[in-house]
Write an enzyme that holds these catalytic residues in place. Structure first.
Site, PDB file in Angstrom:
ATOM      1  CB  CYS A 128      -0.708  -0.111   1.370  1.00  0.00           C
ATOM      2  SG  CYS A 128      -1.929  -1.582   1.310  1.00  0.00           S
ATOM      3  NE  ARG A 135       3.824   1.560  -1.308  1.00  0.00           N
ATOM      4  CZ  ARG A 135       5.941   0.762  -1.155  1.00  0.00           C
ATOM      5  NH1 ARG A 135       5.747   0.843  -1.903  1.00  0.00           N
ATOM      6  NH2 ARG A 135       5.153  -0.021  -0.422  1.00  0.00           N
ATOM      7  CD1 TRP A 182      -2.409  -5.379  -3.455  1.00  0.00           C
ATOM      8  CD2 TRP A 182      -2.981  -4.588  -4.922  1.00  0.00           C
ATOM      9  NE1 TRP A 182      -2.618  -6.552  -3.924  1.00  0.00           N
ATOM     10  CE2 TRP A 182      -2.246  -5.475  -5.519  1.00  0.00           C
ATOM     11  CE3 TRP A 182      -3.630  -3.727  -5.575  1.00  0.00           C
ATOM     12  CZ2 TRP A 182      -3.355  -5.816  -6.410  1.00  0.00           C
ATOM     13  CZ3 TRP A 182      -4.173  -4.292  -7.102  1.00  0.00           C
ATOM     14  CH2 TRP A 182      -3.225  -4.914  -7.145  1.00  0.00           C
ATOM     15  CG  ASN A 202       3.022  -0.831   2.964  1.00  0.00           C
ATOM     16  OD1 ASN A 202       2.103  -1.505   2.462  1.00  0.00           O
ATOM     17  ND2 ASN A 202       4.469  -0.772   2.600  1.00  0.00           N
ATOM     18  N   GLY A 203       1.890  -3.234   5.002  1.00  0.00           N
ATOM     19  CA  GLY A 203       2.249  -4.652   5.843  1.00  0.00           C
ATOM     20  C   GLY A 203       1.318  -5.771   5.739  1.00  0.00           C
ATOM     21  CD  GLU A 242       7.166 -17.043 -16.804  1.00  0.00           C
ATOM     22  OE1 GLU A 242       6.197 -17.963 -17.220  1.00  0.00           O
ATOM     23  OE2 GLU A 242       6.660 -16.699 -16.109  1.00  0.00           O
ATOM     24  CE  LYS A 301       7.688 -13.227 -18.330  1.00  0.00           C
ATOM     25  NZ  LYS A 301       6.686 -13.982 -17.802  1.00  0.00           N
ATOM     26  CD  GLU A 357       4.920 -11.602 -21.208  1.00  0.00           C
ATOM     27  OE1 GLU A 357       4.452 -11.361 -21.503  1.00  0.00           O
ATOM     28  OE2 GLU A 357       5.654 -12.370 -20.338  1.00  0.00           O
ATOM     29  CG  HIS A 399      10.439 -38.190 -28.988  1.00  0.00           C
ATOM     30  ND1 HIS A 399      10.239 -39.365 -29.831  1.00  0.00           N
ATOM     31  CD2 HIS A 399      10.527 -38.436 -27.762  1.00  0.00           C
ATOM     32  CE1 HIS A 399      10.638 -40.363 -28.373  1.00  0.00           C
ATOM     33  NE2 HIS A 399      10.298 -39.457 -27.172  1.00  0.00           N
ATOM     34  CE  LYS A 432       0.352  -7.912 -14.415  1.00  0.00           C
ATOM     35  NZ  LYS A 432       1.644  -8.079 -14.753  1.00  0.00           N
TER      36      LYS A 432
HETATM   37  C1  AGP Z   1       2.760 -12.734 -18.208  1.00  0.00           C
HETATM   38  O1  AGP Z   1       4.212 -12.268 -18.687  1.00  0.00           O
HETATM   39  C2  AGP Z   1       1.802 -12.737 -19.057  1.00  0.00           C
HETATM   40  N1  AGP Z   1       1.603 -11.461 -17.897  1.00  0.00           N
HETATM   41  C3  AGP Z   1      -0.020 -13.261 -19.306  1.00  0.00           C
HETATM   42  O2  AGP Z   1       0.978 -14.161 -19.313  1.00  0.00           O
HETATM   43  C4  AGP Z   1      -0.399 -13.740 -17.680  1.00  0.00           C
HETATM   44  O3  AGP Z   1       0.239 -14.190 -17.123  1.00  0.00           O
HETATM   45  C5  AGP Z   1      -1.650 -14.019 -18.342  1.00  0.00           C
HETATM   46  O4  AGP Z   1      -2.263 -13.222 -18.766  1.00  0.00           O
HETATM   47  C6  AGP Z   1      -2.789 -14.192 -17.204  1.00  0.00           C
HETATM   48  O5  AGP Z   1      -2.939 -13.406 -16.182  1.00  0.00           O
HETATM   49  P1  AGP Z   1      -3.156 -13.197 -14.661  1.00  0.00           P
HETATM   50  O6  AGP Z   1      -2.498 -14.481 -14.178  1.00  0.00           O
HETATM   51  O7  AGP Z   1      -4.530 -11.962 -14.217  1.00  0.00           O
HETATM   52  O8  AGP Z   1      -4.872 -14.516 -14.699  1.00  0.00           O
END
Ligand code: AGP
Length: 609
Positions: free
Chosen positions: A2, A28, A75, A101-102, A481, A485, A488, A504, A604
């Site tokens: 927060c 935050r 938050w 905050n905490g 993963e 990274k 993307e 394979h 996001k």
């Molecule tokens: C990955 O770096 C992305 N931000 C994306 O794959 C993300 O994890 C996915 O869209 C799921 O989002 P969420 O965890 O908010 O559901």
């Protein structure tokens, strides 16, 4: 996470200034906001759920009298984002106000104790115990100063906090205290300020005093006094001049949010170790009873689910099915039923495919469990039980800190379930719990020691046309993963697969100089991974290995390597092993001239209220 801010001004009203400063801290947290001020010995308070602008429109946050005040942008960690849970929180008489905050770990027992002494609680937060503890200390000793009452109160707290307190009884001061949550003081000739982060007061002053853990600070127009909480000893401290631009300050000096968030992972992991036992236990009970368990998520959260399926299997002997949310309805929509349990994992709690899967499963009477970073999100509202992973807002589009935190929470769930089922000996449980506690430190070491190497590796391979990411066992999702990274944010085509699959088909792509990343913990797969490395080497591939310190065998085979501290149990290994891969992706993105925080075509998910 927060944001807290407050000030004492020589002239003028604190509220408009607090409003502007809280806006600068909104990164935050942004699910609720509140301010309290003191004027003529009276405490005034305004708070509500919603973003600052939304609340201001309805409540006019600037309209509070007085030149001294404290404010908060939230938050949620404990208690949904509702007006009653917004900060500041007050004591029974509305005389003492606190922003925090905490996470207070022992709040439930303190609340019970205070209720038994007649205190009246209004919220579902962990914070509300603090004003009541201060009130109680002064009730027991009416001559106790606010500072000493705060000292008595914080000595009872377990967990993390940066707090600020005002009291109508001592209307000329603010008392702040800190343990494991950030707190800085700003000063100029006309005012003193406190804040979670420098950007809050940077347009007002560039003179800052850093507060350390275990310190209590008295702010007044006479100046700033810092003491040790333990023995009240005064700590002399000189202000520092901050030469950051406002943009740098928001990122705390990091060039991008993604790097800042990679560095925040130790703190976020610590937060996951403060989960309320009760919820972990409840969720483990639901998992224990289920006939079948689906772990449903998208993207990075799906990779966390996939790794968690190894944890549940290896520790608790519970078979679980990780499912990509966009496929869930097609794959399982007809068979999911009243005996099924869905653990939906979503950082935002709002991802459409994940929520669609959850809706489908709910309609068929399945039990929904949720793991999310956004309390108050749709996922928390539709889940029978949910856990908030407490990572704070993740601003970089690429998920980093939320991934490792999801893994930490799910490893705790797997451990709890293993205990319930008697599948792991007490010695092993103790050992794993101990190693889990050490992970924040381990990850801290990795970011500090591997950043430079990751930079060099990124520079060396930045023009690669394709990169392979391979792992075996629980490291397969880690490899996926690492590949996500890189793709993307650096826009490098990358392919991931279980190393055993390489023969394979995929191996036909390999030619001299082709970069292949191997995730190589020293677990039962180690020998076979060496075999896979040899196969790749035989075709001239360049091997980049993420290894444990002291793994000379793989070190000697690799062209480049990144190291994590040794002695990490297999089931926890995805947490440290992904970190070097995050760093490589970050630097490759930067080297290729991209902004890792805002990859093209991606955004996001945010919590919509
Ligand atoms: C990955 O770096 C992305 N931000 C994306 O794959 C993300 O994890 C996915 O869209 C799921 O989002 P969420 O965890 O908010 O559901």
């Amino acid at each position: 996470m927060c944001g807290i801010f407050g000030c004492i001004l020589k002239d003028g009203d604190a509220a408009p200034l607090m409003h502007a400063a809280l806006k600068r801290l909104e990164y935050r947290g942004y699910d609720s906001v509140g301010e309290a001020t003191l004027n003529n010995g009276q405490l005034y308070l305004k708070k509500d759920r919603g973003k600052i602008d939304e609340v201001h429109k309805v409540r006019n946050l600037d309209d509070l009298p007085g030149s001294i005040g404290i404010g908060h942008t939230r938050w949620a960690t404990h208690g949904a984002p509702l007006e009653v849970n917004a900060h500041p929180h007050v004591d029974c008489r509305g005389q003492i106000a606190v922003v925090h905050n905490g996470i207070i770990e022992n709040y439930a027992e303190l609340e019970l104790e205070l209720q038994n002494r007649g205190h009246n609680f209004k919220s579902k937060t962990d914070t509300e115990v603090i004003p009541h503890l201060i009130e109680e200390a002064q009730k027991n000793n009416s001559s106790l100063s606010l500072r000493d009452a705060v000292i008595e109160a914080v000595k009872r707290l377990q967990g993390s906090y940066a707090i600020a307190v005002i009291s109508a009884r001592e209307p000329d001061k603010i008392i702040c205290a800190r343990n494991e949550s950030p707190l800085v003081i700003g000063i100029n000739q006309n005012a003193v300020y406190f804040a979670s982060d420098i950007p809050a007061f940077l347009p007002l002053t560039n003179k800052a005093l850093m507060v350390d853990d275990g310190e209590i600070v008295t702010l007044s127009l006479e100046g700033v006094e810092i003491r040790k909480i333990a023995d009240s000893r005064i700590v002399p401290r000189e202000p520092k001049i901050i030469d950051w631009t406002p943009e740098m300050a928001v990122k705390q000096g990091y060039p991008h949010f993604m790097l800042k968030e990679i560095y925040e992972q130790p703190e976020c992991l610590r937060n996951t170790l403060r989960l309320q036992e009760h919820y972990v236990d409840l969720m483990a009970t639901f998992l224990d009873r289920a006939r079948e368990v689906y772990l449903v998520a998208c993207g990075t959260s799906y990779h966390a689910c996939w790794a968690a399926s190894y944890m549940f299997s290896k520790l608790a002997f519970l078979p679980t099915y990780p499912v990509i949310a966009s496929e869930f309805i097609e794959q399982h929509g007809k068979s999911v039923n009243i005996d099924s349990t869905i653990l939906a994992v979503s950082q935002s709690g709002e991802t459409a495919d994940t929520l669609a899967s959850v809706n489908c499963a709910r309609q068929r009477a399945a039990t929904i469990l949720g793991l999310t970073n956004a309390i108050g999100s749709t996922l928390t509202r539709v889940s029978r039980v949910y856990i908030g992973q407490q990572s704070g807002p993740e601003i970089g589009v690429a998920a980093t800190k939320t991934f490792t935190s999801q893994l930490s929470v799910m490893s705790q769930l797997a451990l709890r379930l293993a205990k319930k089922r008697g599948k792991v000996s007490q010695d092993e449980m103790d050992y794993l719990a101990e190693r889990l506690k050490k992970l924040p430190e381990t990850v801290e070491t990795i970011v500090q020691t591997q950043e430079e190497k990751a930079k060099q590796i990124a520079e060396k391979y930045k023009d690669a046309k394709t990169i392979f990411f391979l792992g075996r066992g629980i490291s397969t999702p880690t490899a996926y993963e690492g590949r996500l990274k890189l793709m993307e944010i650096a826009y490098v085509p990358a392919i991931a697969f279980a190393a055993g699959e390489s023969k394979h088909g995929p191996i036909s792509l390999v030619e001299p100089g082709f970069p292949v990343v191997f995730v190589c913990p020293r677990d039962e797969t180690h020998k076979t991974v060496i075999g896979n490395i040899m196969e790749m080497k035989a075709r001239g591939a360049s091997i980049i290995a993420v290894i444990e310190e002291g793994d000379e065998e793989i070190k000697n085979l690799a062209d480049d390597y990144l190291e994590v501290p040794s002695g990490i149990p297999e089931v926890l290994s995805p947490i440290p092993f992904v970190v070097p891969l995050q760093l490589v992706a970050y630097y490759m993105s930067v080297d290729r001239g991209h902004n890792p925080d805002t990859p093209r075509n991606l955004a996001k998910s945010v919590t919509v209220k």
